[in-house]
Scaffold this motif. Structure first.
Motif, PDB file in Angstrom:
ATOM      1  N   GLY A  27      -5.253   0.568   5.264  1.00  0.00           N
ATOM      2  CA  GLY A  27      -5.870   1.886   5.290  1.00  0.00           C
ATOM      3  C   GLY A  27      -7.176   1.925   4.521  1.00  0.00           C
ATOM      4  O   GLY A  27      -7.512   1.008   3.756  1.00  0.00           O
ATOM      5  N   ALA A  28      -7.909   3.009   4.687  1.00  0.00           N
ATOM      6  CA  ALA A  28      -9.258   3.118   4.115  1.00  0.00           C
ATOM      7  C   ALA A  28      -9.262   3.058   2.598  1.00  0.00           C
ATOM      8  O   ALA A  28     -10.225   2.582   1.984  1.00  0.00           O
ATOM      9  CB  ALA A  28      -9.918   4.411   4.597  1.00  0.00           C
ATOM     10  N   THR A  29      -8.187   3.539   1.953  1.00  0.00           N
ATOM     11  CA  THR A  29      -8.144   3.543   0.490  1.00  0.00           C
ATOM     12  C   THR A  29      -6.993   2.715  -0.058  1.00  0.00           C
ATOM     13  O   THR A  29      -6.588   2.894  -1.190  1.00  0.00           O
ATOM     14  CB  THR A  29      -8.022   4.979  -0.035  1.00  0.00           C
ATOM     15  OG1 THR A  29      -6.789   5.552   0.434  1.00  0.00           O
ATOM     16  CG2 THR A  29      -9.192   5.832   0.423  1.00  0.00           C
TER      17      THR A  29
ATOM     18  N   GLY B 266      -3.867   2.907   0.734  1.00  0.00           N
ATOM     19  CA  GLY B 266      -2.702   3.753   0.526  1.00  0.00           C
ATOM     20  C   GLY B 266      -2.670   4.332  -0.876  1.00  0.00           C
ATOM     21  O   GLY B 266      -3.684   4.812  -1.392  1.00  0.00           O
TER      22      GLY B 266
ATOM     23  N   TYR C 271       0.811  -1.217   0.000  1.00  0.00           N
ATOM     24  CA  TYR C 271       0.000   0.000   0.000  1.00  0.00           C
ATOM     25  C   TYR C 271       0.846   1.269   0.000  1.00  0.00           C
ATOM     26  O   TYR C 271       0.310   2.366  -0.104  1.00  0.00           O
ATOM     27  CB  TYR C 271      -0.967   0.000   1.184  1.00  0.00           C
ATOM     28  CG  TYR C 271      -0.333  -0.209   2.542  1.00  0.00           C
ATOM     29  CD1 TYR C 271       0.201   0.853   3.255  1.00  0.00           C
ATOM     30  CD2 TYR C 271      -0.284  -1.482   3.112  1.00  0.00           C
ATOM     31  CE1 TYR C 271       0.782   0.662   4.495  1.00  0.00           C
ATOM     32  CE2 TYR C 271       0.294  -1.688   4.349  1.00  0.00           C
ATOM     33  CZ  TYR C 271       0.826  -0.609   5.037  1.00  0.00           C
ATOM     34  OH  TYR C 271       1.408  -0.805   6.270  1.00  0.00           O
ATOM     35  N   GLU C 272       2.174   1.151   0.081  1.00  0.00           N
ATOM     36  CA  GLU C 272       3.028   2.335   0.066  1.00  0.00           C
ATOM     37  C   GLU C 272       3.665   2.607  -1.296  1.00  0.00           C
ATOM     38  O   GLU C 272       4.338   3.628  -1.457  1.00  0.00           O
ATOM     39  CB  GLU C 272       4.122   2.220   1.130  1.00  0.00           C
ATOM     40  CG  GLU C 272       3.589   2.386   2.537  1.00  0.00           C
ATOM     41  CD  GLU C 272       4.657   2.690   3.557  1.00  0.00           C
ATOM     42  OE1 GLU C 272       4.321   3.284   4.597  1.00  0.00           O
ATOM     43  OE2 GLU C 272       5.832   2.338   3.322  1.00  0.00           O
TER      44      GLU C 272
ATOM     45  N   ARG D  57      -8.275  -3.718   6.183  1.00  0.00           N
ATOM     46  CA  ARG D  57      -7.972  -2.469   6.883  1.00  0.00           C
ATOM     47  C   ARG D  57      -7.546  -2.703   8.333  1.00  0.00           C
ATOM     48  O   ARG D  57      -7.296  -1.748   9.065  1.00  0.00           O
ATOM     49  CB  ARG D  57      -9.178  -1.523   6.829  1.00  0.00           C
ATOM     50  CG  ARG D  57      -9.523  -1.094   5.402  1.00  0.00           C
ATOM     51  CD  ARG D  57     -10.460   0.099   5.380  1.00  0.00           C
ATOM     52  NE  ARG D  57     -11.808  -0.235   5.807  1.00  0.00           N
ATOM     53  CZ  ARG D  57     -12.760  -0.694   4.998  1.00  0.00           C
ATOM     54  NH1 ARG D  57     -12.500  -0.868   3.708  1.00  0.00           N
ATOM     55  NH2 ARG D  57     -13.970  -0.970   5.460  1.00  0.00           N
ATOM     56  N   ARG D  58      -7.455  -3.963   8.744  1.00  0.00           N
ATOM     57  CA  ARG D  58      -6.977  -4.263  10.090  1.00  0.00           C
ATOM     58  C   ARG D  58      -5.759  -5.194  10.005  1.00  0.00           C
ATOM     59  O   ARG D  58      -5.469  -5.770   8.971  1.00  0.00           O
ATOM     60  CB  ARG D  58      -8.072  -4.903  10.929  1.00  0.00           C
ATOM     61  CG  ARG D  58      -8.627  -6.209  10.371  1.00  0.00           C
ATOM     62  CD  ARG D  58      -9.681  -6.804  11.292  1.00  0.00           C
ATOM     63  NE  ARG D  58     -10.210  -8.059  10.781  1.00  0.00           N
ATOM     64  CZ  ARG D  58     -11.347  -8.172  10.104  1.00  0.00           C
ATOM     65  NH1 ARG D  58     -12.078  -7.095   9.846  1.00  0.00           N
ATOM     66  NH2 ARG D  58     -11.755  -9.356   9.686  1.00  0.00           N
ATOM     67  N   GLU D  59      -5.067  -5.312  11.106  1.00  0.00           N
ATOM     68  CA  GLU D  59      -3.861  -6.136  11.149  1.00  0.00           C
ATOM     69  C   GLU D  59      -4.219  -7.608  10.985  1.00  0.00           C
ATOM     70  O   GLU D  59      -5.294  -8.055  11.403  1.00  0.00           O
ATOM     71  CB  GLU D  59      -3.124  -5.911  12.469  1.00  0.00           C
ATOM     72  CG  GLU D  59      -1.739  -6.535  12.517  1.00  0.00           C
ATOM     73  CD  GLU D  59      -0.886  -5.997  13.663  1.00  0.00           C
ATOM     74  OE1 GLU D  59       0.036  -6.709  14.085  1.00  0.00           O
ATOM     75  OE2 GLU D  59      -1.148  -4.865  14.111  1.00  0.00           O
TER      76      GLU D  59
ATOM     77  N   ASN E 144       0.280  -5.016   8.635  1.00  0.00           N
ATOM     78  CA  ASN E 144      -0.562  -3.876   9.016  1.00  0.00           C
ATOM     79  C   ASN E 144      -1.788  -3.753   8.115  1.00  0.00           C
ATOM     80  O   ASN E 144      -1.791  -4.217   6.972  1.00  0.00           O
ATOM     81  CB  ASN E 144       0.253  -2.586   8.924  1.00  0.00           C
ATOM     82  CG  ASN E 144       1.634  -2.724   9.550  1.00  0.00           C
ATOM     83  OD1 ASN E 144       2.621  -2.879   8.848  1.00  0.00           O
ATOM     84  ND2 ASN E 144       1.690  -2.706  10.862  1.00  0.00           N
TER      85      ASN E 144
END
Length: 536
Positions: free
Chosen positions: A196-198, A200, A165-166, A212-214, A193
């Protein structure tokens, strides 16, 4: 999936688009009448790994619906036969090995056939078939024989830390076109991890809430691998060369050590080793289900033997390490901080564990290869991370937190007369070249080995050629054994021969958008039996 722009896959065809194509040599009787899939079952691609001089292991996973919430990939609870072929040509006119593997629901319908009986140092092509669906084709080269002629050169790359996501996996697109013999992955293939909502930089708000959760459970780890492996650049790199993989921390949880989770307040019972072993068991199984690993690397609950040795002719012995499973817990609550000098220097502290440490030193001493190369996770070189000469600040998750283990390793290599060790390192999201000294505090101490630490593929987002961390590390008189530093994203290539080892650091301009160009930031050479890197 549109893989037509790939050099290899563009010629061999991809996924469901190849139905009815290249069918020569495949039986259409019996089992091929069923099953029938609602979509291409090979959407996660194909891969090969751990090449020997007579073969390699193949991998694929049947998943017509890879992101199904139940983690079954859209597959029924039934065993499915998967036929595989290995040929000397891309159009499979000359098939030299074939067989059938059983894709079982207990392993998420993944298969890991181990191919043998091939010629050393030879390029091959492989593919799979399930029902009427034919996979894209992959390429793999067997290792050269240590007992025969040839195999005097080796081209390889190493990578690590690919937070999905990065950033976009542009580095893999370039690697897919490079024609390397081997790609080594040093860990952090997956990040536990939430995305995120989108998602990343990927911009996918439609993903299910579980992403969106671990990750904690087998199902969650499976789906996170599926999400990662849907990336077509990553698939292309897997299809272009055999890989050798090992894990670091994020395949389970950040900075885990042995049976101890990181204390991070995430709601997981960090102080309960039994609970963490259950989490590791799911993470380990999902890792095996999604990678080209041989049967000895198949986990047994929360235990797996990931360390192993691969031989490439007389040029290289590759010692693949696992510096997570057998280490002692980090001192000082982990992190990078001053102090804790006595604790981190305590006699007997383990990074590799006694058995793996002895295996490594014994194998390096007995090696007849020009180069002993270690596929290592965290930085071995001593790094004072504070430019103030009065303050010693150490990264306690790295080998700096395990000083006696480092002394035993480097001292053991030196005592055994091993002068050809090159260490490949990931984890730190930056590139560093270091001379590994017998005593880092003595400027006249001999150099034992050379360390090439490679940056991340995406983790940390775009990065830059220099940053404050690099300035601190390279401050005059602080770490004189460090030769170079860069904080961009990318990958590192190695060209090995009996005359020299050449390392080239390739960097991308950006990863937060697709399509970045790649350039060479620096190159270094090492001479046989003369440890220490020279910039060219």
């Amino acid at each position: 999936m549109d893989l037509s722009r790939r050099r290899l896959l563009g010629r061999a065809g991809a996924g469901a688009a190849t139905l009815g194509l290249f069918t020569a040599g495949f039986s259409t009787a019996g089992a091929w009448a069923a099953p029938r899939f609602p979509d291409d079952p090979f959407r996660l691609g194909v891969a090969s790994g751990d090449p020997h001089d007579d073969g390699f292991v193949l991998w694929t996973r049947l998943a017509p619906d890879p992101l199904a919430v139940d983690s079954r990939g859209g597959m029924p609870e039934r065993t499915v036969p998967v036929q595989w072929q290995v040929a000397t040509d891309e159009r499979f006119r000359h098939v030299v090995r074939s067989g059938t593997a059983r894709a079982v629901p207990e392993l998420a319908h993944s298969v890991h056939p181990e191919v043998r009986g091939l010629r050393p140092g030879t390029e091959y092509f492989y593919r799979f078939r399930a029902g009427q669906a034919i996979s894209q084709a992959g390429r793999a080269r067997t290792a050269a024989s240590p007992h025969g002629r040839g195999g005097d050169r080796l081209s390889m790359a190493f990578v690590s830390c690919q937070c999905w996501y990065e950033g976009y996996y542009t580095a893999y697109r370039h690697l897919a076109d490079a024609g390397h013999d081997l790609i080594v992955h040093l860990g952090d293939y997956l990040y536990e991890n939430g995305v995120g909502a989108t998602a990343g930089v990927r911009g996918m708000p439609e993903l299910d809430a579980q992403y969106r959760r671990e990750t904690y459970t087998l199902a969650e780890y499976r789906n996170r691998y599926a999400l990662t492996k849907l990336d077509t650049d990553l698939q292309a790199a897997h299809a272009a060369a055999a890989w050798a993989l090992t894990w670091d921390d994020h395949e389970v949880e950040n900075n885990w050590a042995g049976d101890w989770a990181q204390v991070d307040g995430d709601g997981f019972p960090d102080g309960d080793p039994a609970a963490f072993r259950a989490r590791k068991a799911g993470a380990f199984q999902a890792y095996y289900e999604h990678q080209p690993l041989r049967l000895p690397q198949k986990p047994h609950g929360a235990r797996a033997r990931m360390y192993r040795r691969l031989t490439f002719g007389r040029v290289m012995d590759l010692h693949v390490l696992d510096s997570r499973s057998y280490r002692d817990d980090q001192v000082g609550g982990d992190g990078t901080k001053p102090g804790f000098d006595a604790e981190r220097r305590a006699p007997g502290r383990q990074m590799l564990g006694a058995e793996q440490e002895a295996w490594l030193l014994r194998g390096a001493a007995r090696s007849h290869a020009t180069w002993n190369v270690l596929a290592n996770q965290t930085l071995i070189a001593q790094v004072d991370q504070d430019p103030d000469p009065a303050v010693l600040s150490s990264g306690l998750d790295m080998w700096d937190g395990y000083v006696d283990a480092r002394t035993r390793l480097l001292g053991g290599l030196y005592e055994r007369g091993v002068r050809n060790t090159v260490v490949l390192t990931g984890d730190i999201h930056r590139s560093v070249v270091a001379d590994l000294k017998l005593d880092f505090d003595d400027p006249s101490s001999p150099v034992v080995a050379t360390e090439f630490a490679g940056t991340s593929v995406t983790s940390g987002k775009n990065g830059s050629a220099s940053d404050q961390v690099g300035a601190n590390w390279l401050a005059e008189g602080v770490n004189p054994h460090l030769k170079w530093h860069n904080a961009q994203r990318g990958y590192t290539t190695l060209h090995l021969s009996h005359d020299e080892l050449r390392a080239e650091y390739h960097v991308t301009d950006y990863v937060t958008a697709p399509g970045s160009p790649v350039s060479t930031a620096a190159a270094f050479t090492v001479a046989p039996r003369r440890p220490g890197a020279r910039q060219v």
